[in-house]
Scaffold this active site. Structure first.
Site, PDB file in Angstrom:
ATOM      1  N   TYR A  47      -9.567  30.290  -5.524  1.00  0.00           N
ATOM      2  CA  TYR A  47      -8.352  30.026  -6.292  1.00  0.00           C
ATOM      3  C   TYR A  47      -7.149  29.938  -5.370  1.00  0.00           C
ATOM      4  O   TYR A  47      -6.268  29.097  -5.560  1.00  0.00           O
ATOM      5  CB  TYR A  47      -8.138  31.133  -7.331  1.00  0.00           C
ATOM      6  CG  TYR A  47      -6.949  30.878  -8.230  1.00  0.00           C
ATOM      7  CD1 TYR A  47      -7.104  30.177  -9.420  1.00  0.00           C
ATOM      8  CD2 TYR A  47      -5.675  31.317  -7.885  1.00  0.00           C
ATOM      9  CE1 TYR A  47      -6.020  29.915 -10.246  1.00  0.00           C
ATOM     10  CE2 TYR A  47      -4.581  31.058  -8.697  1.00  0.00           C
ATOM     11  CZ  TYR A  47      -4.756  30.363  -9.877  1.00  0.00           C
ATOM     12  OH  TYR A  47      -3.680  30.113 -10.683  1.00  0.00           O
ATOM     13  N   PHE A  67       7.888   2.114 -10.175  1.00  0.00           N
ATOM     14  CA  PHE A  67       6.821   1.748 -11.097  1.00  0.00           C
ATOM     15  C   PHE A  67       7.049   2.476 -12.418  1.00  0.00           C
ATOM     16  O   PHE A  67       7.931   3.319 -12.547  1.00  0.00           O
ATOM     17  CB  PHE A  67       5.437   2.046 -10.513  1.00  0.00           C
ATOM     18  CG  PHE A  67       4.341   1.357 -11.262  1.00  0.00           C
ATOM     19  CD1 PHE A  67       4.372  -0.013 -11.456  1.00  0.00           C
ATOM     20  CD2 PHE A  67       3.289   2.072 -11.805  1.00  0.00           C
ATOM     21  CE1 PHE A  67       3.379  -0.666 -12.181  1.00  0.00           C
ATOM     22  CE2 PHE A  67       2.290   1.430 -12.526  1.00  0.00           C
ATOM     23  CZ  PHE A  67       2.335   0.066 -12.713  1.00  0.00           C
ATOM     24  N   ASP A  68       6.238   2.165 -13.436  1.00  0.00           N
ATOM     25  CA  ASP A  68       6.515   2.635 -14.799  1.00  0.00           C
ATOM     26  C   ASP A  68       6.578   4.154 -14.908  1.00  0.00           C
ATOM     27  O   ASP A  68       7.530   4.710 -15.467  1.00  0.00           O
ATOM     28  CB  ASP A  68       5.495   2.054 -15.788  1.00  0.00           C
ATOM     29  CG  ASP A  68       4.050   2.378 -15.442  1.00  0.00           C
ATOM     30  OD1 ASP A  68       3.789   2.897 -14.343  1.00  0.00           O
ATOM     31  OD2 ASP A  68       3.164   2.094 -16.272  1.00  0.00           O
ATOM     32  N   ASP A 113       7.200   6.518  -2.002  1.00  0.00           N
ATOM     33  CA  ASP A 113       6.148   6.441  -3.013  1.00  0.00           C
ATOM     34  C   ASP A 113       4.946   5.797  -2.335  1.00  0.00           C
ATOM     35  O   ASP A 113       4.941   4.605  -2.046  1.00  0.00           O
ATOM     36  CB  ASP A 113       6.628   5.622  -4.207  1.00  0.00           C
ATOM     37  CG  ASP A 113       5.589   5.524  -5.320  1.00  0.00           C
ATOM     38  OD1 ASP A 113       4.395   5.763  -5.057  1.00  0.00           O
ATOM     39  OD2 ASP A 113       5.957   5.193  -6.456  1.00  0.00           O
ATOM     40  N   ALA A 148       1.463   5.437  -2.858  1.00  0.00           N
ATOM     41  CA  ALA A 148       0.166   5.137  -3.455  1.00  0.00           C
ATOM     42  C   ALA A 148      -0.637   4.149  -2.613  1.00  0.00           C
ATOM     43  O   ALA A 148      -1.849   4.283  -2.475  1.00  0.00           O
ATOM     44  CB  ALA A 148       0.350   4.596  -4.875  1.00  0.00           C
ATOM     45  N   LYS A 192      -5.386   5.823  -5.346  1.00  0.00           N
ATOM     46  CA  LYS A 192      -5.314   4.451  -4.840  1.00  0.00           C
ATOM     47  C   LYS A 192      -5.877   4.403  -3.411  1.00  0.00           C
ATOM     48  O   LYS A 192      -7.074   4.517  -3.210  1.00  0.00           O
ATOM     49  CB  LYS A 192      -3.879   3.928  -4.889  1.00  0.00           C
ATOM     50  CG  LYS A 192      -3.451   3.442  -6.275  1.00  0.00           C
ATOM     51  CD  LYS A 192      -2.850   4.543  -7.100  1.00  0.00           C
ATOM     52  CE  LYS A 192      -2.177   4.061  -8.368  1.00  0.00           C
ATOM     53  NZ  LYS A 192      -1.677   5.212  -9.179  1.00  0.00           N
ATOM     54  N   HIS A 203       3.676   1.119 -23.296  1.00  0.00           N
ATOM     55  CA  HIS A 203       2.581   0.184 -23.058  1.00  0.00           C
ATOM     56  C   HIS A 203       1.217   0.858 -23.054  1.00  0.00           C
ATOM     57  O   HIS A 203       0.204   0.195 -23.234  1.00  0.00           O
ATOM     58  CB  HIS A 203       2.796  -0.569 -21.739  1.00  0.00           C
ATOM     59  CG  HIS A 203       2.994   0.317 -20.553  1.00  0.00           C
ATOM     60  ND1 HIS A 203       4.109   1.104 -20.388  1.00  0.00           N
ATOM     61  CD2 HIS A 203       2.218   0.547 -19.465  1.00  0.00           C
ATOM     62  CE1 HIS A 203       4.014   1.779 -19.251  1.00  0.00           C
ATOM     63  NE2 HIS A 203       2.882   1.460 -18.678  1.00  0.00           N
TER      64      HIS A 203
END
Length: 467
Positions: free
Chosen positions: A72, A132-133, A223, A225, A266, A458
């Site tokens: 843990y 991005f969204d 960001d 990804a 990704k 969306h």
């Protein structure tokens, strides 16, 4: 002429897929409210919805999972991940997360709190080449405004440019002047720039953005990804990096940020996982760790099993291999070239993870508020069982202040290619299906809402065709 790139791997395990009948597809799409996000995967033949978490892991990644330390607190895999982040990015501090939006949910509120502690950010703003969204949603859920200032070159889908993901430097300076540096919580450099077509950001642009940010005391987040794909493009297109390794390019990229958020679903080739890494700001790291515990889990696992962290370490290594990236980028380019040769308009050149079909040009009779790309996506699904995703007005949503539909400069259908999953024959099937629809595009009609959620609509909205 479209050129196939041979896959640099053998296939050890396969998953059976089938093409649902036309009747099954029609029933499934109606049941899903004409929103492919709501289709069951069993109703899909080739799934191009996303490259997030849809990767095929390698034998070495599966082997690494057996070594997972499920303690843990203080898992060995956490320290291996910390060492890998130091090697690649030269950042001192890491916090694992269950995926990219978990990483954003840890870091973004902390950055706002950190700025407000100094009596700043009374009208808080985040600036990006293109949020991005989910990134924009986290910005707006924290009461901040998300501003996108990608280069104007990104909006000319027909004209080749190496760096369609770059920031518009003039607009960056104007926005800093307009909103005031004290109100800018962070600048987010998105690599590659997904919403512009998976387009790369140049090293010189990353550097200039960072230098401007430092002049004004603004924090910069990368960001990350698709950072490996961005590094590949820099090596391929920037003469200064022609002889550099992918890891050397990555090391230089991260000189131009103070922290990163990453969806490890990704480029790190995982099915789950995320990461926050902070260069050297111990105070922000401490605040972020405090937020991690109630939101994601203890600071050395952050919502992940030890085995997932072990697979992430191996995936971060494999994702930087140039031979793999050459195939990866080449497969996307092959699909794009096949479509372009047939007169299907796309964002040119193709980006790293997807082919973006320009539906403003493809179905000009459908206005943006009737979601032209969504209409094309549904037609492609009915024709072939291929599921794609919209990057345009449907995804952008409404202005949280006015409730008005946001203006989308581009209306894209994104054909997103999962890593190491589909062969070049699958690419041909996709291309043939879309090319076969050419005579029907002029007859397509738009869509309207039956149900519209208030946030990230969306994902769960229900639509109906306009008669």
């Amino acid at each position: 002429m479209a050129k196939r790139i041979v896959e640099p791997f053998r296939i050890k395990m396969v998953e059976k897929i089938r093409v649902p009948s036309r009747e099954e597809r029609e029933a499934a799409l109606k049941e899903a409210g004409y929103n492919p996000f709501l289709l069951p995967s069993s109703a899909v033949y080739i799934d191009l919805l996303t490259d997030s978490g849809t990767n095929a892991m390698s034998d070495h990644q599966w082997a690494a999972m057996i070594t997972g330390d499920e303690a843990y607190a203080g898992s060995r895999n956490y320290y291996d991940l910390k060492d890998k982040a130091k090697e690649l990015f030269n950042y001192d501090y890491i916090i694992p997360a269950h995926q990219g939006r978990g990483a954003e949910n840890i870091l973004f509120p902390v950055l706002l709190k950190y700025k407000q502690k100094e009596g700043k950010a009374k009208n808080p703003v985040f600036i990006s080449n293109f949020h991005f969204d989910t990134t924009a949603a986290h910005v707006e859920l924290n009461g901040c405004k998300a501003i996108n200032i990608v280069t104007e070159k990104a909006f000319d889908s027909e004209t080749y440019d190496d760096w369609k993901g770059d920031f518009d430097i003039k607009k960056l300076k104007e926005n800093i002047a307009q909103h005031g540096a004290d109100n800018i919580v962070a600048i987010v450099s998105t690599v590659t720039c997904n919403s512009a077509g998976g387009q790369p950001v140049s090293m010189s642009n990353l550097k200039e953005v960072y230098e401007i940010a430092k002049q004004h005391g603004i924090f910069v987040v990368m960001d990350s990804a698709r950072f490996c794909e961005n590094a590949y493009f820099i090596k391929a297109r920037d003469p200064k990096y022609k002889n550099a390794t992918i890891k050397e390019v990555i090391f230089d990229m991260y000189k131009y940020a103070d922290a990163l958020t990453m969806s490890a679903k990704k480029d790190p080739l995982l099915n789950i996982g995320g990461l926050v890494a902070i260069r050297d700001n111990e105070e922000i790291f401490t605040l972020a760790r405090q937020r991690c515990v109630p939101m994601e889990g203890f600071v050395t696992y952050g919502g992940l099993a030890g085995r997932d962290m072990a697979a992430m370490v191996q995936g971060l290594e494999e994702g930087t291999e140039e031979e793999y990236l050459h195939y990866r980028i080449g497969q996307v380019k092959y699909l794009g070239d096949r479509l372009r040769e047939a007169g299907i308009p796309i964002q040119y050149p193709t980006g790293g993870h997807a082919v973006f079909v320009d539906c403003k040009k493809l179905v000009p009779q459908i206005p943006g508020d009737q979601f032209p790309a969504q209409a094309v996506i549904n037609a492609l699904y009915l024709e072939s069982g291929v599921r794609a995703v919209e990057i345009g007005s449907f995804l952008l949503g409404r202005d949280p202040a006015t409730g008005e539909q946001k203006h989308a400069d581009m209306e894209f259908m994104r054909l997103t290619i999962a890593r190491r999953v589909y062969t070049n024959d699958h690419m041909d099937y996709i291309a043939d299906a879309l090319i076969g629809l050419k005579e029907k595009f002029a007859t397509l009609k738009g869509l309207e809402f039956e149900y519209e959620p208030p946030v990230l609509r969306h994902f769960t909205a229900r639509l109906k065709p306009i008669e």
